[in-house]
Design an enzyme around this catalytic site. Structure first.
Site, PDB file in Angstrom:
ATOM      1  N   ASP A  30       0.851  -1.193   0.000  1.00  0.00           N
ATOM      2  CA  ASP A  30       0.000   0.000   0.000  1.00  0.00           C
ATOM      3  C   ASP A  30       0.887   1.244   0.000  1.00  0.00           C
ATOM      4  OD1 ASP A  30      -3.220   0.551   0.940  1.00  0.00           O
ATOM      5  OD2 ASP A  30      -1.797   2.212   1.108  1.00  0.00           O
ATOM      6  N   ASN A  86     -13.057  -3.479   1.952  1.00  0.00           N
ATOM      7  CA  ASN A  86     -14.087  -2.440   1.942  1.00  0.00           C
ATOM      8  C   ASN A  86     -14.961  -2.568   0.701  1.00  0.00           C
ATOM      9  OD1 ASN A  86     -13.014  -1.272   4.310  1.00  0.00           O
ATOM     10  ND2 ASN A  86     -11.506  -0.139   3.124  1.00  0.00           N
ATOM     11  N   GLN A  93     -14.910   2.481   0.666  1.00  0.00           N
ATOM     12  CA  GLN A  93     -14.047   2.012  -0.427  1.00  0.00           C
ATOM     13  C   GLN A  93     -13.635   3.204  -1.276  1.00  0.00           C
ATOM     14  OE1 GLN A  93     -15.846  -0.881  -3.059  1.00  0.00           O
ATOM     15  NE2 GLN A  93     -13.899  -1.314  -4.098  1.00  0.00           N
ATOM     16  N   HIS A  99     -10.031  -5.292  -3.338  1.00  0.00           N
ATOM     17  CA  HIS A  99      -8.724  -5.568  -2.730  1.00  0.00           C
ATOM     18  C   HIS A  99      -8.869  -5.896  -1.264  1.00  0.00           C
ATOM     19  CE1 HIS A  99      -9.565  -1.230  -2.681  1.00  0.00           C
ATOM     20  NE2 HIS A  99      -9.008  -1.233  -1.477  1.00  0.00           N
TER      21      HIS A  99
HETATM   22  P1  AMP Z   1      -9.886   1.434  -0.017  1.00  0.00           P
HETATM   23  O1  AMP Z   1     -10.289   2.628   0.792  1.00  0.00           O
HETATM   24  O2  AMP Z   1     -10.207   0.129   0.665  1.00  0.00           O
HETATM   25  O3  AMP Z   1     -10.406   1.493  -1.426  1.00  0.00           O
HETATM   26  O4  AMP Z   1      -8.298   1.454  -0.044  1.00  0.00           O
HETATM   27  C1  AMP Z   1      -7.543   1.911  -1.121  1.00  0.00           C
HETATM   28  C2  AMP Z   1      -6.099   1.781  -0.719  1.00  0.00           C
HETATM   29  O5  AMP Z   1      -5.302   1.906  -1.889  1.00  0.00           O
HETATM   30  C3  AMP Z   1      -5.601   2.838   0.279  1.00  0.00           C
HETATM   31  O6  AMP Z   1      -5.073   2.187   1.438  1.00  0.00           O
HETATM   32  C4  AMP Z   1      -4.516   3.580  -0.503  1.00  0.00           C
HETATM   33  O7  AMP Z   1      -3.429   3.976   0.310  1.00  0.00           O
HETATM   34  C5  AMP Z   1      -4.103   2.558  -1.528  1.00  0.00           C
HETATM   35  N1  AMP Z   1      -3.534   3.103  -2.754  1.00  0.00           N
HETATM   36  C6  AMP Z   1      -3.989   4.139  -3.499  1.00  0.00           C
HETATM   37  N2  AMP Z   1      -3.209   4.352  -4.575  1.00  0.00           N
HETATM   38  C7  AMP Z   1      -2.226   3.410  -4.527  1.00  0.00           C
HETATM   39  C8  AMP Z   1      -1.106   3.092  -5.353  1.00  0.00           C
HETATM   40  N3  AMP Z   1      -0.822   3.799  -6.472  1.00  0.00           N
HETATM   41  N4  AMP Z   1      -0.303   2.068  -4.982  1.00  0.00           N
HETATM   42  C9  AMP Z   1      -0.560   1.367  -3.861  1.00  0.00           C
HETATM   43  N5  AMP Z   1      -1.616   1.604  -3.043  1.00  0.00           N
HETATM   44  C10 AMP Z   1      -2.426   2.613  -3.359  1.00  0.00           C
END
Ligand code: AMP
Ligand code: ZN
Length: 112
Positions: A30, A86, A93, A99
């Protein structure tokens, strides 16, 4: 899916620290870790979230969950970990490619 951030990571169009890959799934760190170890596990195929899965995905979901402990141990999470998935605005989400978050290795910060 066009414009999907995690599809772009899967396709190598956006860099990520990929820690595991097979025909079904990819795991990568992440970008804003909420714990000393925080990685995401996505299906290779674009699926928005758990509202979008169907009976045909039963095997895929099982294989992802069966693989997560192996990746977690490889990342040093021998004493355990938290998995979070989420779904939708009600689940906070942000990225609409399904994921599993996997977190561990110490205190969690700012994770809601
Ligand atoms: P969610 O709120 O469950 O959709 O979580 C999305 C997650 O994706 C968050 O923890 C972000 O920090 C992560 N995220 C967003 N952009 C990237 C990226 N380019 N590479 C890795 N993780 C990311
Ligand atoms: Zn996608």
């Amino acid at each position: 899916m066009t414009g999907c951030l995690f599809c772009k990571i899967r396709d190598g169009e956006i860099p990520a620290e990929i820690i595991y890959k097979d025909e079904d799934m990819i795991a990568f760190k992440d970008i804003h870790p909420k714990a000393p170890v925080h990685f995401l596990v996505i299906p290779q195929r674009h699926i928005a979230n758990l509202f979008e899965v169907n009976a045909d995905d039963e095997g895929l979901l099982g294989r992802i969950q069966l693989t997560i402990p192996t990746i977690a141990r490889e990342q040093g999470l021998d004493s355990g970990f938290r998995t979070v998935l989420n779904t939708g605005p009600g689940g906070h989400q942000e990225v609409y490619h399904m994921h599993y978050h996997v977190l561990g290795g110490g205190p969690f910060t700012g994770f809601n």
